[in-house]
Design a protein around this motif. Structure first.
Motif, PDB file in Angstrom:
ATOM      1  N   LEU A 192       0.902  -1.218  -0.059  1.00 34.18           N
ATOM      2  CA  LEU A 192      -0.098   0.097  -0.073  1.00 34.18           C
ATOM      3  C   LEU A 192       0.628   1.272  -0.061  1.00 34.18           C
ATOM      4  O   LEU A 192       0.493   2.175  -0.815  1.00 34.18           O
ATOM      5  N   ILE A 193       1.899   1.223   0.897  1.00 34.80           N
ATOM      6  CA  ILE A 193       2.896   2.441   1.046  1.00 34.80           C
ATOM      7  C   ILE A 193       3.448   2.736  -0.355  1.00 34.80           C
ATOM      8  O   ILE A 193       3.464   3.694  -0.807  1.00 34.80           O
ATOM      9  N   ASP A 194       3.984   1.670  -0.928  1.00 37.74           N
ATOM     10  CA  ASP A 194       4.580   1.889  -2.440  1.00 37.74           C
ATOM     11  C   ASP A 194       3.627   2.263  -3.395  1.00 37.74           C
ATOM     12  O   ASP A 194       3.743   3.026  -4.250  1.00 37.74           O
ATOM     13  N   LEU A 195       2.486   1.618  -3.360  1.00 38.74           N
ATOM     14  CA  LEU A 195       1.500   2.011  -4.197  1.00 38.74           C
ATOM     15  C   LEU A 195       0.977   3.656  -4.318  1.00 38.74           C
ATOM     16  O   LEU A 195       0.645   4.248  -5.138  1.00 38.74           O
ATOM     17  N   LEU A 196       0.810   3.891  -2.926  1.00 39.44           N
ATOM     18  CA  LEU A 196      -0.088   5.181  -2.581  1.00 39.44           C
ATOM     19  C   LEU A 196       1.158   6.086  -2.375  1.00 39.44           C
ATOM     20  O   LEU A 196       0.701   7.397  -2.328  1.00 39.44           O
ATOM     21  N   VAL A 197       2.235   6.234  -1.910  1.00 43.12           N
ATOM     22  CA  VAL A 197       3.186   6.975  -1.706  1.00 43.12           C
ATOM     23  C   VAL A 197       4.265   6.903  -2.431  1.00 43.12           C
ATOM     24  O   VAL A 197       4.718   8.036  -3.050  1.00 43.12           O
ATOM     25  N   VAL A 198       5.084   5.846  -2.464  1.00 42.28           N
ATOM     26  CA  VAL A 198       6.410   5.840  -3.267  1.00 42.28           C
ATOM     27  C   VAL A 198       6.424   5.804  -4.591  1.00 42.28           C
ATOM     28  O   VAL A 198       7.027   6.927  -5.285  1.00 42.28           O
ATOM     29  N   THR A 199       5.414   5.424  -5.192  1.00 43.50           N
ATOM     30  CA  THR A 199       5.255   5.436  -6.617  1.00 43.50           C
ATOM     31  C   THR A 199       4.798   6.717  -7.216  1.00 43.50           C
ATOM     32  O   THR A 199       5.405   7.373  -8.276  1.00 43.50           O
ATOM     33  N   PRO A 200       3.759   7.354  -6.560  1.00 43.66           N
ATOM     34  CA  PRO A 200       3.359   8.590  -6.890  1.00 43.66           C
ATOM     35  C   PRO A 200       4.288   9.681  -6.574  1.00 43.66           C
ATOM     36  O   PRO A 200       4.599  10.742  -7.193  1.00 43.66           O
ATOM     37  N   LEU A 201       4.953   9.454  -5.537  1.00 51.59           N
ATOM     38  CA  LEU A 201       6.077  10.670  -5.350  1.00 51.59           C
ATOM     39  C   LEU A 201       7.141  10.560  -6.543  1.00 51.59           C
ATOM     40  O   LEU A 201       7.842  11.351  -6.876  1.00 51.59           O
ATOM     41  N   ALA A 202       7.616   9.291  -6.476  1.00 51.70           N
ATOM     42  CA  ALA A 202       8.622   9.161  -7.938  1.00 51.70           C
ATOM     43  C   ALA A 202       8.308   9.544  -9.101  1.00 51.70           C
ATOM     44  O   ALA A 202       8.893   9.974  -9.799  1.00 51.70           O
ATOM     45  N   TRP A 203       7.015   9.147  -9.452  1.00 49.55           N
ATOM     46  CA  TRP A 203       6.148   9.709 -10.702  1.00 49.55           C
ATOM     47  C   TRP A 203       6.126  11.049 -10.603  1.00 49.55           C
ATOM     48  O   TRP A 203       6.537  11.923 -11.733  1.00 49.55           O
ATOM     49  N   LEU A 204       5.791  11.894  -9.538  1.00 50.80           N
ATOM     50  CA  LEU A 204       5.760  13.299  -9.581  1.00 50.80           C
ATOM     51  C   LEU A 204       7.005  13.845  -9.617  1.00 50.80           C
ATOM     52  O   LEU A 204       7.440  14.811 -10.305  1.00 50.80           O
ATOM     53  N   TRP A 205       8.243  13.326  -8.867  1.00 51.04           N
ATOM     54  CA  TRP A 205       9.461  13.696  -9.119  1.00 51.04           C
ATOM     55  C   TRP A 205       9.956  13.618 -10.596  1.00 51.04           C
ATOM     56  O   TRP A 205      10.676  14.781 -11.052  1.00 51.04           O
ATOM     57  N   ARG A 206       9.843  12.586 -11.055  1.00 48.47           N
ATOM     58  CA  ARG A 206      10.337  12.335 -12.431  1.00 48.47           C
ATOM     59  C   ARG A 206       9.640  13.175 -13.652  1.00 48.47           C
ATOM     60  O   ARG A 206      10.070  13.440 -14.458  1.00 48.47           O
ATOM     61  N   TRP A 207       8.284  13.442 -13.561  1.00 50.47           N
ATOM     62  CA  TRP A 207       7.775  13.912 -14.753  1.00 50.47           C
ATOM     63  C   TRP A 207       7.108  15.207 -14.415  1.00 50.47           C
ATOM     64  O   TRP A 207       6.581  15.900 -15.231  1.00 50.47           O
ATOM     65  N   VAL A 208       7.102  15.633 -13.033  1.00 48.89           N
ATOM     66  CA  VAL A 208       6.809  17.179 -12.876  1.00 48.89           C
ATOM     67  C   VAL A 208       7.824  17.840 -12.173  1.00 48.89           C
ATOM     68  O   VAL A 208       8.096  18.888 -12.747  1.00 48.89           O
ATOM     69  N   LEU A 209       8.271  17.554 -11.034  1.00 49.60           N
ATOM     70  CA  LEU A 209       9.324  18.382 -10.557  1.00 49.60           C
ATOM     71  C   LEU A 209      10.604  18.655 -10.911  1.00 49.60           C
ATOM     72  O   LEU A 209      10.942  19.742 -11.076  1.00 49.60           O
ATOM     73  N   LEU A 210      11.250  17.578 -11.539  1.00 53.60           N
ATOM     74  CA  LEU A 210      12.423  17.527 -12.216  1.00 53.60           C
ATOM     75  C   LEU A 210      12.350  18.407 -13.733  1.00 53.60           C
ATOM     76  O   LEU A 210      12.816  19.338 -13.611  1.00 53.60           O
ATOM     77  N   PRO A 211      11.192  18.194 -14.213  1.00 54.36           N
ATOM     78  CA  PRO A 211      11.132  19.113 -15.719  1.00 54.36           C
ATOM     79  C   PRO A 211      10.706  20.220 -15.305  1.00 54.36           C
ATOM     80  O   PRO A 211      11.302  21.378 -16.076  1.00 54.36           O
TER      81      PRO A 211
END
Length: 211
Positions: free
Chosen positions: A80-99
């Protein structure tokens, strides 16, 4: 006592030792037998029973709880933590914050850093060096002018004030001082000394040695 028969002494010593040691040995053997029986029939069965109870009532339930409850619950929580926290944060960092960060830095570099660097390199630094050189030259020239003005003012003051004062002191004041010292101060001082001496003689004549 007859000490000439060693066999008699040995027999007596053995009899005394047997009388002393026999009760101790009987008590020791009885204690050992009782402890063996206690261990065999009470302590060992009780220990085996306690071990069986601890194994079946504590260890087996804890192992079952770990294997069938805690491990599955931990895996589910991590999923659940990976699905609801880690994966969204990684996606947010990779596709939103970093660009977005790269874009913001590109804009800041284009609109602020590069112009400021160019302005400093092409304008401010050369102007600063030119101003510094001009100020250094002006400071040196001002020092030369100040020293020249100082020399002129010193020359004017010496010729306008110092030289006339020196002439007045040398030509007028010094002879006048010598004349006053020779013809005024010395006679006055001599007259004063004479007056003091006369007054002292008069006081001594009138009052004796009381003064």
């Amino acid at each position: 006592m007859n000490t000439e028969n060693p066999g008699c002494l040995t027999g007596v010593a053995r009899a005394v030792a047997l009388v002393v040691v026999l009760p101790v040995r009987l008590v020791w053997d009885a204690l050992v037998w009782c402890l063996k029986q206690l261990w065999r029939w009470i302590l060992a069965p009780l220990g085996r029973a306690l071990g069986w109870l601890i194994h079946h009532l504590v260890l087996v339930p804890l192992r079952w709880l770990w294997e069938w409850v805690l491990v599955p619950v931990g895996r589910a929580l991590w999923w659940l933590i990976d699905l609801l926290v880690v994966t969204p944060l990684a996606w947010l960092w990779r596709w939103v914050l970093l660009p977005v960060g790269k874009a913001v830095w590109w804009v800041v570099d284009l609109l602020l850093v590069t112009p400021l660097a160019w302005l400093w390199r092409q304008v401010l630094a050369p102007v600063g060096r030119a101003v510094g050189a001009a100020l250094a030259w002006a400071w040196e020239v001002a020092g030369r002018v100040s020293r020249a003005v100082g020399r002129v003012i010193g020359w004017v003051l010496w010729n306008v004030v110092g030289r006339p004062l020196a002439w007045v002191y040398r030509v007028i004041l010094t002879p006048v001082g010598h004349w006053l010292r020779a013809w005024v101060w010395r006679p006055v001082a001599a007259a004063a000394r004479a007056v003091r001496a006369a007054a002292r003689e008069v006081r001594q004549a009138l009052f004796g040695g009381l003064g």
